[in-house]
Design an enzyme around this catalytic site. Structure first.
Site, PDB file in Angstrom:
ATOM      1  N   THR A  30      -2.017  29.347  29.469  1.00 19.56           N
ATOM      2  CA  THR A  30      -0.727  30.273  29.339  1.00 19.56           C
ATOM      3  C   THR A  30      -0.640  30.657  27.792  1.00 19.56           C
ATOM      4  O   THR A  30      -0.070  31.939  27.665  1.00 19.56           O
ATOM      5  CB  THR A  30       0.683  29.139  29.631  1.00 19.56           C
ATOM      6  OG1 THR A  30       0.448  28.198  28.641  1.00 19.56           O
ATOM      7  CG2 THR A  30       0.570  28.828  30.903  1.00 19.56           C
ATOM      8  N   ARG A  31      -1.472  30.064  26.908  1.00 14.76           N
ATOM      9  CA  ARG A  31      -1.278  30.670  25.630  1.00 14.76           C
ATOM     10  C   ARG A  31      -2.017  31.746  25.466  1.00 14.76           C
ATOM     11  O   ARG A  31      -2.132  32.424  24.343  1.00 14.76           O
ATOM     12  CB  ARG A  31      -1.609  29.682  24.452  1.00 14.76           C
ATOM     13  CG  ARG A  31      -0.316  28.604  24.175  1.00 14.76           C
ATOM     14  CD  ARG A  31      -0.527  27.386  23.254  1.00 14.76           C
ATOM     15  NE  ARG A  31      -1.365  26.695  23.971  1.00 14.76           N
ATOM     16  CZ  ARG A  31      -1.946  25.526  23.179  1.00 14.76           C
ATOM     17  NH1 ARG A  31      -1.502  25.431  22.033  1.00 14.76           N
ATOM     18  NH2 ARG A  31      -2.596  24.757  23.770  1.00 14.76           N
ATOM     19  N   MET A  32      -2.894  32.211  26.277  1.00 14.15           N
ATOM     20  CA  MET A  32      -3.685  33.402  26.144  1.00 14.15           C
ATOM     21  C   MET A  32      -3.052  34.669  26.497  1.00 14.15           C
ATOM     22  O   MET A  32      -3.350  35.836  26.342  1.00 14.15           O
ATOM     23  CB  MET A  32      -5.076  33.498  27.091  1.00 14.15           C
ATOM     24  CG  MET A  32      -5.943  32.146  26.833  1.00 14.15           C
ATOM     25  SD  MET A  32      -6.652  32.298  25.213  1.00 14.15           S
ATOM     26  CE  MET A  32      -7.999  33.617  25.423  1.00 14.15           C
TER      27      MET A  32
END
Length: 259
Positions: A30-32
């Protein structure tokens, strides 16, 4: 680094053991901040996962098992031309131990299993061969790194003799354990027979309520099994990618530019 003979031909404890590779690639990433699965983000002209799959191929693994979850169909489509891969689904994200559990029915009982990660793209073949060599005299071997910035990583706990006895995740570590500078890379080589036995004993009694693969080290110690470690100094080899900044930093390393 001089390469060892291909592991698939090495005779261990009197019998030739087949090498199987498990690649964990089920996370959402998700942090991409991207619709593309994290492991399909590219470095050096191809996806991170492709680098890991290529590393397994260089080891002459008998079988490579890829564990997928989030957008698994898209990941599979990206490797549709490779018929040698065995795809395994992790429908629920219940931890690294749970991910490896999904592969157990597919493993040969007499194989040695190397566990890799789809977002750790710059591991060197020579390093993996040295780690596998450690399993000549041990049931399990772990790749570790000594770093001045261990924050967020599992710590390698050793006894008075310097032998590894456990891996403690940071959220479960006490104040003294958090001072340890030797961290777990996540890369583990282990006999399939021991892996099966230890995975059956994992519990979710930890800060994250997950099945930690790393708990097999404490189980190996409690069973009196030999545990080996391979300590490396070049951190880029074991650097996982969680965001675009980390991906860009890895691509700027000499190893990333040469891929």
């Amino acid at each position: 680094m001089a390469l060892l003979p291909f592991f698939s031909t090495v005779n261990l404890t009197g019998a030739t053991m087949e090498l199987e590779v498990i690649v964990l690639a089920a996370g959402k990433g998700t942090r991409m901040y991207s619709d593309i699965p994290k492991v399909l983000h590219r470095i050096g002209g191809k996806s991170m996962l492709a680098h890991v799959v290529d590393a397994a191929a260089k080891l002459k693994a008998t079988k490579t098992h890829l564990v997928t979850g989030y957008q698994g169909d898209l990941v599979r489509q990206s490797f549709a031309a490779d018929s040698t891969l065995n795809w395994v689904e992790q429908a629920e994200q219940l931890g690294t131990g749970h991910a490896v559990m999904q592969v157990l029915p597919h493993l040969q009982k007499n194989s040695t299993v190397l566990i890799l990660y789809g977002d750790v793209p710059l591991l060197k073949t020579g390093t993996l061969l040295l780690l596998l060599e450690k399993t000549r005299n041990a049931a399990v071997a772990v790749l570790t790194l000594i770093t001045e910035t261990p924050h967020g990583q599992g710590r390698i706990v050793r006894d008075a003799n310097g032998s590894a006895t456990a891996i403690v995740e940071e959220k479960d570590a006490d104040a003294e354990q958090q001072k340890i500078s030797e961290i777990n890379s996540g890369i583990i080589a282990v006999s399939a027979a021991h892996l099966s036995r230890w995975l059956a004993r994992l519990t979710t009694g930890n800060a994250q309520g997950e099945y930690y693969l790393t708990d097999i080290i404490a189980l190996a110690h409690s069973d009196g099994e030999a545990i080996e470690t391979l300590v490396i100094e070049d951190s880029f080899q074991v650097q996982g990618v969680n965001n675009r900044l980390q991906l860009a930093e890895l691509e700027r390393t000499p190893a990333g530019r040469s891929r």
